[in-house]
Design a protein around this motif. Structure first.
Motif, PDB file in Angstrom:
ATOM      1  N   GLY A   1      15.348   7.337  -1.151  1.00  8.85           N
ATOM      2  CA  GLY A   1      15.015   8.746  -1.329  1.00  8.85           C
ATOM      3  C   GLY A   1      13.579   8.984  -1.762  1.00  8.85           C
ATOM      4  O   GLY A   1      12.855   9.773  -1.132  1.00  8.85           O
ATOM      5  N   PRO A   2      13.098   8.330  -2.849  1.00 11.50           N
ATOM      6  CA  PRO A   2      11.723   8.560  -3.289  1.00 11.50           C
ATOM      7  C   PRO A   2      10.675   8.172  -2.248  1.00 11.50           C
ATOM      8  O   PRO A   2       9.676   8.875  -2.089  1.00 11.50           O
ATOM      9  N   VAL A   3      10.897   7.062  -1.540  1.00 12.30           N
ATOM     10  CA  VAL A   3       9.943   6.652  -0.509  1.00 12.30           C
ATOM     11  C   VAL A   3       9.906   7.677   0.620  1.00 12.30           C
ATOM     12  O   VAL A   3       8.839   8.104   1.069  1.00 12.30           O
ATOM     13  N   GLN A   4      11.071   8.094   1.090  1.00 12.57           N
ATOM     14  CA  GLN A   4      11.114   9.060   2.185  1.00 12.57           C
ATOM     15  C   GLN A   4      10.571  10.416   1.758  1.00 12.57           C
ATOM     16  O   GLN A   4       9.969  11.133   2.559  1.00 12.57           O
ATOM     17  N   GLN A   5      10.759  10.778   0.499  1.00 16.42           N
ATOM     18  CA  GLN A   5      10.168  12.018   0.000  1.00 16.42           C
ATOM     19  C   GLN A   5       8.651  11.919   0.005  1.00 16.42           C
ATOM     20  O   GLN A   5       7.945  12.886   0.322  1.00 16.42           O
TER      21      GLN A   5
ATOM     22  N   ASP B   1       6.175  14.404   2.038  1.00 11.96           N
ATOM     23  CA  ASP B   1       5.012  15.090   1.470  1.00 11.96           C
ATOM     24  C   ASP B   1       3.761  14.816   2.300  1.00 11.96           C
ATOM     25  O   ASP B   1       2.935  15.718   2.519  1.00 11.96           O
ATOM     26  N   LEU B   2       3.625  13.568   2.769  1.00 16.42           N
ATOM     27  CA  LEU B   2       2.498  13.233   3.639  1.00 16.42           C
ATOM     28  C   LEU B   2       2.541  14.057   4.918  1.00 16.42           C
ATOM     29  O   LEU B   2       1.521  14.595   5.371  1.00 16.42           O
ATOM     30  N   ALA B   3       3.724  14.145   5.528  1.00 17.75           N
ATOM     31  CA  ALA B   3       3.875  14.906   6.774  1.00 17.75           C
ATOM     32  C   ALA B   3       3.515  16.373   6.564  1.00 17.75           C
ATOM     33  O   ALA B   3       2.858  16.995   7.407  1.00 17.75           O
ATOM     34  N   LYS B   4       3.922  16.908   5.446  1.00 22.23           N
ATOM     35  CA  LYS B   4       3.651  18.322   5.151  1.00 22.23           C
ATOM     36  C   LYS B   4       2.156  18.594   5.061  1.00 22.23           C
ATOM     37  O   LYS B   4       1.678  19.662   5.467  1.00 22.23           O
ATOM     38  N   ASN B   5       1.401  17.628   4.555  1.00 24.62           N
ATOM     39  CA  ASN B   5      -0.025  17.825   4.316  1.00 24.62           C
ATOM     40  C   ASN B   5      -0.905  17.254   5.421  1.00 24.62           C
ATOM     41  O   ASN B   5      -2.127  17.240   5.286  1.00 24.62           O
ATOM     42  N   THR B   6      -0.293  16.801   6.495  1.00 24.49           N
ATOM     43  CA  THR B   6      -1.045  16.220   7.612  1.00 24.49           C
ATOM     44  C   THR B   6      -1.067  17.182   8.789  1.00 24.49           C
ATOM     45  O   THR B   6      -0.039  17.746   9.158  1.00 24.49           O
ATOM     46  N   HIS B   7      -2.242  17.376   9.383  1.00 26.34           N
ATOM     47  CA  HIS B   7      -2.349  18.247  10.547  1.00 26.34           C
ATOM     48  C   HIS B   7      -2.666  17.497  11.839  1.00 26.34           C
ATOM     49  O   HIS B   7      -2.495  18.035  12.925  1.00 26.34           O
ATOM     50  N   ASP B   8      -3.123  16.255  11.734  1.00 26.43           N
ATOM     51  CA  ASP B   8      -3.434  15.469  12.926  1.00 26.43           C
ATOM     52  C   ASP B   8      -2.861  14.073  12.718  1.00 26.43           C
ATOM     53  O   ASP B   8      -3.404  13.276  11.954  1.00 26.43           O
TER      54      ASP B   8
ATOM     55  N   PHE C   1       1.870   1.366  13.134  1.00 29.45           N
ATOM     56  CA  PHE C   1       1.035   1.999  12.118  1.00 29.45           C
ATOM     57  C   PHE C   1       1.022   3.509  12.339  1.00 29.45           C
ATOM     58  O   PHE C   1       1.302   4.004  13.437  1.00 29.45           O
ATOM     59  N   SER C   2       0.676   4.226  11.281  1.00 31.36           N
ATOM     60  CA  SER C   2       0.607   5.686  11.330  1.00 31.36           C
ATOM     61  C   SER C   2      -0.717   6.155  10.748  1.00 31.36           C
ATOM     62  O   SER C   2      -1.093   5.752   9.642  1.00 31.36           O
ATOM     63  N   PHE C   3      -1.413   7.014  11.488  1.00 35.36           N
ATOM     64  CA  PHE C   3      -2.694   7.587  11.085  1.00 35.36           C
ATOM     65  C   PHE C   3      -2.459   9.013  10.579  1.00 35.36           C
ATOM     66  O   PHE C   3      -1.862   9.828  11.280  1.00 35.36           O
ATOM     67  N   PHE C   4      -2.939   9.323   9.397  1.00 37.57           N
ATOM     68  CA  PHE C   4      -2.800  10.661   8.829  1.00 37.57           C
ATOM     69  C   PHE C   4      -4.183  11.292   8.698  1.00 37.57           C
ATOM     70  O   PHE C   4      -5.015  10.854   7.900  1.00 37.57           O
ATOM     71  N   ASP C   5      -4.422  12.335   9.521  1.00 37.54           N
ATOM     72  CA  ASP C   5      -5.685  13.071   9.515  1.00 37.54           C
ATOM     73  C   ASP C   5      -6.906  12.156   9.618  1.00 37.54           C
ATOM     74  O   ASP C   5      -7.956  12.453   9.051  1.00 37.54           O
TER      75      ASP C   5
END
Length: 202
Positions: free
Chosen positions: A20-24, A28-35, A146-150
Motif C-alpha cells: 500500500g505505501p509503495v503504491q501510494q 502521488d508521482l503519477a498525480k504530479n507528473t505531466h509527461d 524504467f519509467s521517466f517522470f517529467d
C-alpha cells in the motif's frame, strides 16, 4: 515537476510496510507528473493493469519479499493511476515488449481481461502505446524496465526494489535507450493486431 526527496532506502522502508505505501507513493508521482515515458519489457505497465492483474502481481511481491499482506490497499492505489491518463494535458508514451502480453500473471482469465484492457487503451487520449514484437530487430541490448517522470526522474524496478535516478548524465543514457527501443516498436493498428492475436491464443 520538482525532484522528489524519495531515496532508494525510503522505497525499501516503505516496502517493508506492505504494498500500500509503495503504491501510494507511485500514485502521488503519477498525480504530479505531466509527461511520462516508460518501458516495460515483460509485464504490463502499472497504470493500465486491471484490478485482477494487479492483485496477482502484488501477491507475487508479497510472497517473495515476505511483507505485510495489504494487497487490497496496493491494488486500489495502483489502479487509481489510470485516472490521470488524458487528464489536464498529461502525456504518456509507453513501450511494452511483446513478452508483456505473454507473461502469465494470474492465469488465463486474468490475462484475457488484461489484454482486453490494453486493446481498449490504444485509443485513450494522451496515451501513445507501442509494442516491441518479439521478432523485431533490436538496436540496443535488452534490459529491465524504467519509467521517466517529467524528464527529470527515473524509477527502475526489480528484485532489489526501486532505484531512483536523477543525475543528468544517467538520465541521458535512458533517453538514448528509449529512442532506440522505440525504433523497434509498432503502434496503432499493428499494435492492436498483436494484442488481439495474443488474446485469441490465450
Amino acid at each position: 515537476m520538482q525532484n522528489s526527496p524519495t531515496t532508494n532506502a525510503i522505497w525499501d522502508n516503505l516496502l517493508q510496510s506492505g504494498t500500500g505505501p509503495v503504491q501510494q507513493g507511485f500514485l502521488d508521482l503519477a498525480k504530479n507528473t505531466h509527461d511520462f515515458v516508460g518501458y516495460s519489457p515483460d509485464v504490463v505497465w502499472g497504470n493500465l493493469q486491471t484490478p485482477e492483474y494487479a492483485a496477482a502481481m502484488l501477491r507475487l511481491v508479497v510472497d517473495f519479499h515476505e511483507i505485510p499482506d495489504d494487497i487490497e490497499a496496493g491494488v486500489a492505489a495502483r489502479t487509481a493511476r489510470a485516472q490521470y491518463i488524458g487528464q489536464e494535458g498529461r502525456t504518456y508514451h509507453v513501450l511494452l515488449g511483446e513478452q508483456a502480453l505473454l507473461t502469465n500473471i494470474g492465469g488465463a482469465d486474468v490475462m484475457r481481461g488484461q489484454l482486453q484492457r490494453l486493446l481498449d487503451a490504444t485509443t485513450l487520449p494522451g496515451l501513445t502505446l507501442g509494442i516491441i514484437p518479439a521478432r523485431a530487430r533490436l538496436l540496443i541490448y535488452p534490459a529491465e524496465g524504467f519509467s521517466f517522470f517529467d524528464d527529470c526522474r527515473i524509477e527502475v524496478e526489480g528484485f532489489r526494489g526501486s532505484e531512483t535516478i536523477t543525475e543528468p548524465p544517467r538520465l541521458a543514457v535512458f533517453r538514448k535507450a528509449f529512442g532506440l527501443l522505440q525504433s523497434s516498436a509498432v503502434y496503432g493498428q499493428q499494435a492492436r493486431e498483436l494484442i488481439a492475436a495474443t488474446m485469441a491464443a490465450t
